[in-house]
Design an enzyme around this catalytic site. Structure first.
Site, PDB file in Angstrom:
ATOM      1  N   SER A 579       0.844  -1.183   0.000  1.00 27.51           N
ATOM      2  CA  SER A 579       0.000   0.000   0.000  1.00 27.51           C
ATOM      3  C   SER A 579       0.886   1.243   0.000  1.00 27.51           C
ATOM      4  CB  SER A 579      -0.967  -0.046   1.178  1.00 27.51           C
ATOM      5  OG  SER A 579      -1.995   0.900   1.022  1.00 27.51           O
ATOM      6  N   ASP A 665     -10.100  -3.057  -5.679  1.00 32.25           N
ATOM      7  CA  ASP A 665      -9.486  -2.240  -4.638  1.00 32.25           C
ATOM      8  C   ASP A 665      -9.837  -0.760  -4.812  1.00 32.25           C
ATOM      9  OD1 ASP A 665      -7.860  -1.016  -2.782  1.00 32.25           O
ATOM     10  OD2 ASP A 665      -6.023  -2.021  -3.409  1.00 32.25           O
ATOM     11  N   HIS A 700      -8.320  -4.535  -1.640  1.00 32.92           N
ATOM     12  CA  HIS A 700      -7.055  -4.082  -1.070  1.00 32.92           C
ATOM     13  C   HIS A 700      -6.400  -5.132  -0.178  1.00 32.92           C
ATOM     14  CE1 HIS A 700      -4.252  -0.845  -0.333  1.00 32.92           C
ATOM     15  NE2 HIS A 700      -4.347  -1.001   0.974  1.00 32.92           N
TER      16      HIS A 700
END
Length: 731
Positions: A579, A665, A700
């Site tokens: 991320s 995501d 995600h």
């Protein structure tokens, strides 16, 4: 990642010139071609270059791979089947190429998966949490991917299953429960579930006596609360851009939704809950540097919310309801936060009085109230501390442990009128332990130790805390895990993990996954770099916005320190981050490609300038305090451009890179890792493989099942071993 602004050029809006080119006719399939030695090697998919020009603040940039973003991406997140055909074909070709390149590791992947699975107690259960006549817990059945939520009478009795996630998930390739809980009267169970990975949740209300769902709400943010009388439900609506925007109230058993609160600033997140002493419904609005709270008395739950203190840029305050007073946790004139008292009825700013003064470097991360005790959590120099205050005389004591690096976590509970605090302890060598702590007697009871069925002896491992010297003299903590017999002569393969954003601390936890590398002679190191809050909020502030490059240079300094101490060798380190940690991976790959044997960017936020210029994305306005606003601030534009990994890819001898993503995501959209890999492959002078793996059925967090998720981790770790093996072949 996640405010209104003036006119700007919105990237990727509509179908720009060149984006309507029909690409399905092009072939993206991986092929084989002869090498000079007569062997065959895989050729990767070649992404077409379709220049897309953007003018912004008098600056021009050209993006050759903008076409990878589906113009209907919001709809795709909720229904991946409608992804544009050319993009789907390209992503599937990339997946096939990555699978083929790493085919030689499939046995290793399976072995690592079996090892990780073998460290999980398949029929594990949480320690029951008491509430009134019941105690609630979750548990797993053998072979199950998802949890069972259950309860039993306090003191013993037959179990009642509340929901079985495995059963609920049987018709879905993805199923993730975000929030779940019983109503205060114990008659109903409520949960929110996402079936795409898009983070749009459906809320379900189940009548436990009738054993059936009696109500649903679609399009929620996933969070909710119920009034103490169990009569009213408050829930959060998510708008078309996936932002939490409104809070509604309705009778629990059905009725008209009434708007309670609307957040007009798209840069703020909102939440709703009940205060510890059950006296107020609390509505919070907050971004990374500013907050605001509204209260509704629970005795009059249909009343309009009352503002406690208006938002003031740079000031965060959180309230803890302690019955006869409020405790205010704030950073006002206190970078690492302080505690203050406030009136019990309405804690307006005029009533705030000093209590626990600000102590630089001691980060007060939060508080938890019980009827006769208040608990605060603190972090100092990357380690945790729990401090308990007795209400009667305000005397306090701390809970401490002896290991060099460890983590403590408050686990809360349902009951306010109790003297028992539950907390979690772990370290890189010590599996998770759950303790019940008698705050009056100052005694702790071990309720559970994480069981490792395949066996684990903490004495076989060693965890160390090192400190690297950054370029400006700052000391960067590093937590190291290794087997006791691992040599410190630079010969051991080293994995260096980092994050460094949003003030999130990478705590020295225990991980069943990391042992699959450590037991193979690897050293696992976590760099506690600036941008996190391991050394206080100042550590965070020194790694954000116009100081963001400290995050990257801290990580490089950590690698160099480890090399100097014999924990690794230049070119034999695998860097790993996800991320915003993927942003770190992209930046350090551009800055020092020579250091790494391989780089793993999991759902990597690498297209910073484009993303921070696109207000249609759910996390863009809320993240301007973190990165700066390149739409209105030329300095922010230029600074972001100077480090944005995608923009800074150039002709360098890059190491092998693995980027992963999720089609649904909403945080780091699938096209970020896809564009990054395409550009790396085009620019790299090393010929090293650049691999992309997109989960076409998740968001995600990757796969929702506990075993499917481990397969994804095993893939990442197998890449690390494969990349390290290439360094030996090169020599």
């Amino acid at each position: 990642m996640t405010n209104p602004i003036d006119r700007r050029t919105i990237l990727f809006s509509g179908t720009a010139a060149g984006l309507a080119v029909s690409l399905p006719a092009l072939s993206f399939a991986a092929t084989k071609s002869p090498t000079p030695q007569g062997k065959s090697m895989l050729k990767p998919p070649v992404a077409p270059k379709i220049p897309h020009k953007t003018e912004q603040l008098g600056r021009v940039r050209v993006d050759d791979y903008a076409w990878m973003k589906d113009e209907n991406w919001q709809k795709v997140m909720r229904d991946p089947k409608i992804l544009r055909a050319d993009i789907r074909q390209y992503l599937e070709a990339e997946n096939a190429y990555s699978k083929a390149v790493l085919a030689e590791t499939e046995t290793l992947q399976a072995t690592m998966f079996d090892e990780m699975k073998g460290r999980i107690k398949e029929d594990d259960a949480s320690v029951p949490s008491p509430d009134g006549d019941w105690e609630y817990y979750t548990r797993f059945e053998k072979g199950a991917q998802q949890a069972i939520h259950a309860r039993r009478p306090r003191g013993g009795g037959a179990e009642q299953i509340l929901i079985n996630e495995d059963v609920l998930a049987k018709d879905h390739s993805f199923y993730s429960v975000n929030d779940a809980g019983h109503t205060p009267d114990h008659k109903y169970y409520i949960w929110t579930a996402d079936t795409q990975g898009s983070e749009y949740y459906t809320l379900f209300i189940k009548d436990l006596a009738a054993d059936k769902v009696i109500g649903t709400i679609d399009g929620t943010y996933g969070a909710f609360t119920v009034t103490p009388d169990s009569q009213w439900l408050f829930w959060i609506w998510r708008d078309e851009n996936a932002r939490p925007a409104k809070i509604f109230r309705r009778p629990l058993l059905g009725g008209k939704d009434e708007l309670v609160y609307e957040e007009k600033d798209p840069g703020f997140f909102i939440g709703v809950g009940v205060t510890a002493a059950d006296r107020f419904i609390e509505i919070s609005a907050q971004n990374q540097e500013t907050s605001e709270t509204w209260l509704i008395p629970t005795k009059t739950p249909t009343a309009a919310p009352v503002l406690v203190e208006p938002r003031k840029t740079g000031v965060i305050y959180n309230l803890q309801d302690w019955g006869d007073r409020f405790v205010v946790h704030t950073n006002e004139d206190a970078e690492d936060f302080k505690l203050m008292w406030a009136d019990a009825d309405m804690p307006r700013r005029a009533s705030w009085k000093p209590w626990i003064a600000h102590r630089p470097g001691v980060f007060v991360t939060g508080t938890l109230a019980f009827e006769t005790f208040l608990v605060r959590a603190e972090k100092e120099n990357a380690n945790d501390r729990i401090v308990i205050t007795q209400k009667s005389d305000l005397s306090e004591h701390a809970i401490a442990f002896d290991e060099e690096a460890y983590v403590l976590g408050l686990m809360g509970g349902f009951e306010y009128k109790t003297e028992t605090l539950r907390f979690r302890y772990a370290s890189p060598t010590t599996p998770n332990q759950t303790f019940d702590y008698d705050m009056a007697k100052r005694t702790r009871t071990l309720r559970k130790t994480q069981e490792i069925p395949s066996g684990h002896n903490p004495a076989d491992y060693v965890a160390k805390r090192l400190y690297a010297k950054a370029a400006d003299g700052a000391e960067v903590p590093i937590t190291v895990l290794m087997r006791k017999d691992t040599p410190l002569d630079g010969s051991a393969p080293l994995l260096l993990y980092g994050y460094g954003s949003y003030g999130a601390s990478m705590d020295p936890n225990f991980s069943i996954r990391n042992l699959s590398l450590v037991d193979r002679g690897w050293i696992w190191a976590t760099a506690h770099i600036r941008g996190g809050a391991e050394k206080g909020r100042g550590w965070f502030m020194d790694g954000r916005k116009f100081k963001k490059k400290n995050t990257f240079t801290d990580f490089i300094a950590s690698a160099e320190h480890l090399i100097g101490k014999g924990y690794g060798t230049e070119g034999r380190i695998v860097a790993y981050g996800g991320s915003a940690g993927g942003l770190l991976m992209g930046a350090i790959t551009n800055l020092r490609p020579d250091l790494w044997a391989g780089v793993i960017g999991a759902v990597p936020f690498v297209d910073v300038l484009n993303t921070m210029s696109d207000t249609s994305l759910p996390l863009t306005p809320p993240e301007w305090p973190e990165w700066g606003n390149p739409l209105t601030d030329p300095e922010a534009y230029d600074y972001i451009l100077s480090y944005s990994p995608y923009d800074q890819v150039t002709n360098l001898p890059y190491p092998p890179v693995l980027a992963t993503g999720g089609l649904s995501d909403p945080r780091v959209t699938y096209w970020e890792p896809a564009k990054w890999i395409a550009k790396l492959r085009d620019k790299s002078t090393s010929g090293a493989p650049m691999l992309l793996k997109i989960n076409m059925e998740a968001g995600h967090g990757g796969s929702s099942g506990r075993y499917d998720f481990l397969k994804e981790i095993a893939f990442d770790y197998a890449f690390a071993v494969w990349a390290m093996a290439r360094t030996k072949q090169a020599k």
